[in-house]
Design a protein around this motif. Sequence first.
Motif, PDB file in Angstrom:
ATOM      1  N   GLY A 179      73.497  62.608  47.252  1.00 43.07           N
ATOM      2  CA  GLY A 179      73.703  61.877  46.007  1.00 43.07           C
ATOM      3  C   GLY A 179      74.725  60.780  46.213  1.00 43.07           C
ATOM      4  N   ILE A 180      74.348  59.542  45.833  1.00 44.71           N
ATOM      5  CA  ILE A 180      75.257  58.416  46.033  1.00 44.71           C
ATOM      6  C   ILE A 180      75.380  57.601  44.750  1.00 44.71           C
ATOM      7  N   ASP A 181      76.469  56.853  44.672  1.00 47.23           N
ATOM      8  CA  ASP A 181      76.655  55.878  43.612  1.00 47.23           C
ATOM      9  C   ASP A 181      77.144  54.594  44.290  1.00 47.23           C
ATOM     10  N   ASP A 182      77.643  53.679  43.515  1.00 49.63           N
ATOM     11  CA  ASP A 182      78.063  52.393  44.080  1.00 49.63           C
ATOM     12  C   ASP A 182      79.534  52.417  44.468  1.00 49.63           C
ATOM     13  N   SER A 183      79.947  53.473  45.180  1.00 53.68           N
ATOM     14  CA  SER A 183      81.341  53.566  45.627  1.00 53.68           C
ATOM     15  C   SER A 183      81.376  53.708  47.140  1.00 53.68           C
ATOM     16  N   GLU A 184      82.462  53.256  47.712  1.00 52.25           N
ATOM     17  CA  GLU A 184      82.626  53.394  49.161  1.00 52.25           C
ATOM     18  C   GLU A 184      82.698  54.868  49.562  1.00 52.25           C
ATOM     19  N   HIS A 185      83.169  55.721  48.668  1.00 52.78           N
ATOM     20  CA  HIS A 185      83.236  57.155  48.962  1.00 52.78           C
ATOM     21  C   HIS A 185      81.839  57.736  49.180  1.00 52.78           C
ATOM     22  N   SER A 186      80.893  57.350  48.355  1.00 49.08           N
ATOM     23  CA  SER A 186      79.553  57.911  48.521  1.00 49.08           C
ATOM     24  C   SER A 186      78.829  57.283  49.711  1.00 49.08           C
ATOM     25  N   TYR A 187      79.050  55.993  49.966  1.00 44.60           N
ATOM     26  CA  TYR A 187      78.443  55.397  51.160  1.00 44.60           C
ATOM     27  C   TYR A 187      79.014  56.036  52.425  1.00 44.60           C
ATOM     28  N   TYR A 188      80.289  56.348  52.399  1.00 41.49           N
ATOM     29  CA  TYR A 188      80.892  57.054  53.535  1.00 41.49           C
ATOM     30  C   TYR A 188      80.212  58.408  53.731  1.00 41.49           C
ATOM     31  N   ALA A 189      79.956  59.132  52.633  1.00 40.50           N
ATOM     32  CA  ALA A 189      79.298  60.442  52.731  1.00 40.50           C
ATOM     33  C   ALA A 189      77.901  60.298  53.334  1.00 40.50           C
ATOM     34  N   LEU A 190      77.169  59.255  52.952  1.00 46.46           N
ATOM     35  CA  LEU A 190      75.843  59.025  53.528  1.00 46.46           C
ATOM     36  C   LEU A 190      75.960  58.686  55.008  1.00 46.46           C
ATOM     37  N   GLU A 191      76.880  57.804  55.363  1.00 46.80           N
ATOM     38  CA  GLU A 191      77.074  57.455  56.780  1.00 46.80           C
ATOM     39  C   GLU A 191      77.472  58.678  57.596  1.00 46.80           C
ATOM     40  N   TRP A 192      78.344  59.520  57.055  1.00 48.99           N
ATOM     41  CA  TRP A 192      78.773  60.737  57.734  1.00 48.99           C
ATOM     42  C   TRP A 192      77.576  61.657  57.957  1.00 48.99           C
ATOM     43  N   THR A 193      76.749  61.780  56.945  1.00 51.60           N
ATOM     44  CA  THR A 193      75.548  62.615  57.041  1.00 51.60           C
ATOM     45  C   THR A 193      74.617  62.095  58.127  1.00 51.60           C
ATOM     46  N   ALA A 238      72.017  58.181  40.345  1.00 56.93           N
ATOM     47  CA  ALA A 238      71.812  58.337  38.906  1.00 56.93           C
ATOM     48  C   ALA A 238      72.152  57.023  38.217  1.00 56.93           C
ATOM     49  N   LYS A 239      71.277  56.621  37.314  1.00 58.59           N
ATOM     50  CA  LYS A 239      71.520  55.424  36.506  1.00 58.59           C
ATOM     51  C   LYS A 239      71.798  55.893  35.087  1.00 58.59           C
ATOM     52  N   ALA A 263      69.474  49.347  41.974  1.00 62.76           N
ATOM     53  CA  ALA A 263      68.697  48.701  43.039  1.00 62.76           C
ATOM     54  C   ALA A 263      69.597  48.358  44.228  1.00 62.76           C
ATOM     55  N   ARG A 264      70.813  47.884  43.951  1.00 60.27           N
ATOM     56  CA  ARG A 264      71.762  47.556  45.023  1.00 60.27           C
ATOM     57  C   ARG A 264      72.140  48.811  45.811  1.00 60.27           C
ATOM     58  N   VAL A 265      72.368  49.922  45.114  1.00 63.25           N
ATOM     59  CA  VAL A 265      72.705  51.189  45.767  1.00 63.25           C
ATOM     60  C   VAL A 265      71.554  51.628  46.676  1.00 63.25           C
ATOM     61  N   MET A 266      70.325  51.569  46.159  1.00 65.81           N
ATOM     62  CA  MET A 266      69.163  51.985  46.956  1.00 65.81           C
ATOM     63  C   MET A 266      68.941  51.051  48.141  1.00 65.81           C
ATOM     64  N   ASP A 267      69.120  49.754  47.949  1.00 70.38           N
ATOM     65  CA  ASP A 267      68.953  48.806  49.057  1.00 70.38           C
ATOM     66  C   ASP A 267      69.960  49.093  50.168  1.00 70.38           C
ATOM     67  N   ARG A 268      71.198  49.372  49.797  1.00 76.48           N
ATOM     68  CA  ARG A 268      72.213  49.672  50.820  1.00 76.48           C
ATOM     69  C   ARG A 268      71.876  50.976  51.534  1.00 76.48           C
ATOM     70  N   ALA A 309      63.382  59.169  59.927  1.00 82.20           N
ATOM     71  CA  ALA A 309      61.939  58.962  59.850  1.00 82.20           C
ATOM     72  C   ALA A 309      61.354  59.479  58.541  1.00 82.20           C
ATOM     73  N   ASP A 310      61.908  60.542  57.999  1.00 83.10           N
ATOM     74  CA  ASP A 310      61.346  61.192  56.811  1.00 83.10           C
ATOM     75  C   ASP A 310      62.380  61.154  55.696  1.00 83.10           C
ATOM     76  N   VAL A 311      62.315  60.096  54.862  1.00 83.13           N
ATOM     77  CA  VAL A 311      63.322  59.890  53.820  1.00 83.13           C
ATOM     78  C   VAL A 311      62.663  59.370  52.552  1.00 83.13           C
ATOM     79  N   SER A 312      63.180  59.807  51.414  1.00 79.10           N
ATOM     80  CA  SER A 312      62.737  59.259  50.130  1.00 79.10           C
ATOM     81  C   SER A 312      63.966  58.773  49.382  1.00 79.10           C
ATOM     82  N   TYR A 313      63.740  57.824  48.480  1.00 77.52           N
ATOM     83  CA  TYR A 313      64.824  57.221  47.703  1.00 77.52           C
ATOM     84  C   TYR A 313      64.460  57.342  46.234  1.00 77.52           C
ATOM     85  N   GLU A 314      65.418  57.751  45.427  1.00 84.64           N
ATOM     86  CA  GLU A 314      65.161  57.929  44.006  1.00 84.64           C
ATOM     87  C   GLU A 314      66.321  57.367  43.190  1.00 84.64           C
TER      88      GLU A 314
END
Length: 174
Positions: A27-41, A61-62, A92-97, A107-112
């Motif tokens: 789960g991500i939002d438009d914060s550097e904390h959540s992008y860090y969590a995705l990068e870490w993952t 979540a919108k 849209a910006r969050v999903m694009d990033r 290889a196997d990813v979905s975006y919501e």
Amino acid sequence: MAAAEEAAGGGGGGGSSPGKRPVMVVGIDDSEHSYYALEWTLQHFFAPGQPQQYRLAVLTAKPPASSVIGIAGIGAAELLPTVEADLKRTAARVMDRAKGLCAEQVADVSYEAIEGDARGVICEAVDRHHAEILVIGCHGYSKWKRAVLGSVSDYCTHHAHCTVMVVKRPKHNH
């Protein structure tokens, strides 16, 4: 709640039934904390050259425009379209990033992008995907701020029906 917007390989459904990979929700939002969590993952679970053990579902979540405006007086109705458009652009910006971060590694990813309160959206996605692991970032709020604002990570650790990994961004000492 609005329907999920899904894109790029993977699609919905899932779980850990025979022949399918278990699902990891981030789960991500438009914060550097959540992008860090995705990068870490990505670094720890989807390293290049390693077999992919999980199907990844990245979601944001919108919030509904009405919840952002709150109880406003006269003129609030005129603000709704502007606020709604801004919230859609942010999602849209969050999903694009996220797509940019995952593009070459997963290889196997979905975006919501799902409308609703982040706490509920994340826990519902865990159930819908039959996820084994949920990864979320942590803003590092103080106890007082968490009490006033609420904490998505605290809520999810208590209500998500899977293992929850809260990734904290390291503090840089100067």
